[in-house]
Design a protein around this motif. Structure first.
Motif, mmCIF file in Angstrom:
data_model
loop_
_atom_site.group_PDB
_atom_site.id
_atom_site.type_symbol
_atom_site.label_atom_id
_atom_site.label_comp_id
_atom_site.label_asym_id
_atom_site.label_seq_id
_atom_site.Cartn_x
_atom_site.Cartn_y
_atom_site.Cartn_z
ATOM 1 N N ILE A 195 43.063 41.742 33.822
ATOM 2 C CA ILE A 195 44.354 42.271 34.276
ATOM 3 C C ILE A 195 44.781 43.443 33.397
ATOM 4 N N ILE A 196 44.610 43.292 32.085
ATOM 5 C CA ILE A 196 44.973 44.370 31.153
ATOM 6 C C ILE A 196 44.105 45.599 31.395
ATOM 7 N N ILE A 197 42.787 45.403 31.503
ATOM 8 C CA ILE A 197 41.867 46.531 31.702
ATOM 9 C C ILE A 197 42.144 47.232 33.022
ATOM 10 N N PHE A 198 42.344 46.473 34.101
ATOM 11 C CA PHE A 198 42.605 47.071 35.403
ATOM 12 C C PHE A 198 43.941 47.806 35.418
ATOM 13 N N THR A 199 44.915 47.287 34.665
ATOM 14 C CA THR A 199 46.209 47.971 34.593
ATOM 15 C C THR A 199 46.074 49.311 33.879
ATOM 16 N N ILE A 200 45.394 49.316 32.736
ATOM 17 C CA ILE A 200 45.199 50.569 32.001
ATOM 18 C C ILE A 200 44.359 51.551 32.813
ATOM 19 N N GLY A 201 43.372 51.051 33.526
ATOM 20 C CA GLY A 201 42.499 51.917 34.326
ATOM 21 C C GLY A 201 43.047 52.268 35.690
ATOM 22 N N ARG A 202 44.277 51.843 36.000
ATOM 23 C CA ARG A 202 44.931 52.137 37.278
ATOM 24 C C ARG A 202 44.120 51.628 38.459
ATOM 25 N N CYS A 203 43.569 50.435 38.318
ATOM 26 C CA CYS A 203 42.723 49.865 39.368
ATOM 27 C C CYS A 203 43.413 48.762 40.160
ATOM 28 N N LEU A 204 44.560 48.277 39.682
ATOM 29 C CA LEU A 204 45.209 47.154 40.356
ATOM 30 C C LEU A 204 45.685 47.520 41.752
ATOM 31 N N SER A 205 45.985 48.797 41.974
ATOM 32 C CA SER A 205 46.490 49.215 43.285
ATOM 33 C C SER A 205 45.439 49.076 44.378
ATOM 34 N N TYR A 206 44.161 48.952 43.987
ATOM 35 C CA TYR A 206 43.089 48.833 44.975
ATOM 36 C C TYR A 206 42.872 47.396 45.436
ATOM 37 N N ILE A 207 43.563 46.445 44.819
ATOM 38 C CA ILE A 207 43.401 45.040 45.212
ATOM 39 C C ILE A 207 44.162 44.798 46.518
ATOM 40 N N PRO A 208 43.490 44.355 47.595
ATOM 41 C CA PRO A 208 44.126 44.234 48.917
ATOM 42 C C PRO A 208 44.914 42.945 49.096
ATOM 43 N N CYS A 209 45.898 42.715 48.241
ATOM 44 C CA CYS A 209 46.741 41.526 48.362
ATOM 45 C C CYS A 209 48.031 41.784 47.602
ATOM 46 N N PRO A 210 49.074 40.995 47.880
ATOM 47 C CA PRO A 210 50.342 41.171 47.151
ATOM 48 C C PRO A 210 50.145 40.898 45.663
ATOM 49 N N LEU A 211 50.002 41.952 44.887
ATOM 50 C CA LEU A 211 49.610 41.818 43.485
ATOM 51 C C LEU A 211 50.630 41.028 42.669
ATOM 52 N N GLU A 212 51.911 41.341 42.822
ATOM 53 C CA GLU A 212 52.926 40.697 41.990
ATOM 54 C C GLU A 212 52.963 39.185 42.234
ATOM 55 N N LYS A 213 52.856 38.781 43.514
ATOM 56 C CA LYS A 213 52.856 37.344 43.812
ATOM 57 C C LYS A 213 51.566 36.686 43.335
ATOM 58 N N MET A 214 50.477 37.434 43.388
ATOM 59 C CA MET A 214 49.213 36.894 42.883
ATOM 60 C C MET A 214 49.303 36.620 41.387
ATOM 61 N N LEU A 215 49.949 37.520 40.633
ATOM 62 C CA LEU A 215 50.098 37.327 39.198
ATOM 63 C C LEU A 215 50.978 36.118 38.893
ATOM 64 N N VAL A 216 52.015 35.906 39.704
ATOM 65 C CA VAL A 216 52.855 34.724 39.514
ATOM 66 C C VAL A 216 52.040 33.461 39.739
ATOM 67 N N GLY A 217 51.216 33.461 40.801
ATOM 68 C CA GLY A 217 50.371 32.312 41.071
ATOM 69 C C GLY A 217 49.368 32.062 39.961
ATOM 70 N N TYR A 218 48.792 33.142 39.422
ATOM 71 C CA TYR A 218 47.847 32.979 38.315
ATOM 72 C C TYR A 218 48.534 32.420 37.077
ATOM 73 N N ASN A 219 49.736 32.922 36.759
ATOM 74 C CA ASN A 219 50.454 32.411 35.585
ATOM 75 C C ASN A 219 50.751 30.922 35.729
ATOM 76 N N ALA A 220 51.108 30.495 36.952
ATOM 77 C CA ALA A 220 51.374 29.068 37.169
ATOM 78 C C ALA A 220 50.114 28.241 36.976
ATOM 79 N N LEU A 221 48.976 28.743 37.500
ATOM 80 C CA LEU A 221 47.711 28.025 37.337
ATOM 81 C C LEU A 221 47.287 27.981 35.868
ATOM 82 N N ALA A 222 47.410 29.103 35.168
ATOM 83 C CA ALA A 222 47.044 29.151 33.752
ATOM 84 C C ALA A 222 47.920 28.199 32.940
#
Length: 287
Positions: A195-222
């Motif tokens: 997540i950190i590397i993709f953010t610095i490399g400006r690659c997160l925008s290419y992920i074809p899904c609601p990114l912010e909600k995906m991060l919330v789901g990942y934080n809950a799982l972690a």
């Protein structure tokens, strides 16, 4: 021919001044320790690497901003500098604790003044990086630079704590519960680091899904995974086992205890991360 311009604000702003201080203090620390010649152990190598790494990268950041060359780099500069300042603060803080506890005995027998001044410089260097983190942190409602927000800074903290855990995992048995704990540390580290590397490399925008909600789901799982690790790691390592006497810095019992506390730290970090991420995504301030 491209002409580099000079941006004096890079060294006259509060962030620039903090970076200048960090450069001077880190250089002072590793120069004094190098003059003693007492840094040959693994802990000493880590301390020297930390000071030299922070010195070189901070100097590079300052030069790139001074000459306004950073826009030519294929990365998100604000995310990179925010992540680095947070990482540097954590690394220097660890070094400021490890170095005096390892190399300054009681009583001190050699190079006492150099070691004391190096420790002081390292502590002040940590404060300058912490100041930079505070000055560059995104204001509430501003998510233009994700790694400068509280969830972004926590991502750097989570990765760093996981690295410390890995450095202490030299001895653990093959019990299924402990293997699960190691899997938790590894999976969460890899995903958060990406997540950190993709953010610095400006690659997160290419992920074809609601990114912010995906991060919330990942934080809950972690968070759920770390809850299990927080329970299982001390259960399997300390059940019916007393602390050996003597038990030095390389004692497995002490390392297991350190991993337990670091697991709790990351558990709290993922909890706070989840709370902030949920607020940013689902509870937006009225426009």
């Amino acid at each position: 021919m491209a002409v580099a311009t000079v941006n004096l604000r890079a060294v006259t702003s509060w962030v620039g001044i903090a970076r200048l201080c960090a450069i001077v203090l880190s250089c002072t620390a590793f120069s004094l320790v190098a003059s003693t010649g007492h840094f040959g152990t693994a802990y000493g190598t880590w301390c020297m690497f930390t000071w030299c790494f922070c010195f070189v990268v901070t100097l590079l950041v300052l030069v790139l901003e001074l000459l306004e060359l950073y826009p030519k780099l294929p990365l998100s500069w604000d995310d990179f500098t925010s992540a680095f300042s947070m990482l540097a603060a954590l690394m220097v803080f660890t070094t400021s604790v490890v170095y005096p506890s390892t190399f300054i005995g009681s009583p001190c027998t050699s190079y006492c003044a150099q070691k004391a001044v190096a420790t002081t410089a390292s502590c002040l260097c940590f404060l300058t990086y912490a100041l930079e983190v505070g000055l560059s942190r995104a204001k509430p409602g501003d998510i233009s630079s994700f790694l400068s927000t509280v969830p972004g800074l926590l991502k750097v903290f989570e990765v760093y704590v996981a690295c410390l855990i890995f450095s202490l995992l030299d001895t653990y048995n093959l019990q299924a519960g402990l293997q699960w704990c190691v899997a938790v540390y590894s999976i969460c580290f890899i995903i958060t680091f990406l997540i950190i590397i993709f953010t610095i490399g400006r690659c997160l925008s290419y992920i074809p899904c609601p990114l912010e909600k995906m991060l919330v789901g990942y934080n809950a799982l972690a968070l759920l995974m770390y809850i299990t690790a927080t329970i299982l790691w001390p259960f399997y390592n300390f059940k019916d086992k007393n602390r050996p006497n003597p038990c030095g810095s390389e004692c497995p019992w002490n390392k297991h205890l350190a991993v337990t506390f670091l697991t709790i730290f990351n558990l709290i970090a993922y909890l706070v991360d989840l709370i902030y991420s949920t607020r940013m995504v689902f509870i937006r301030a009225p426009s």
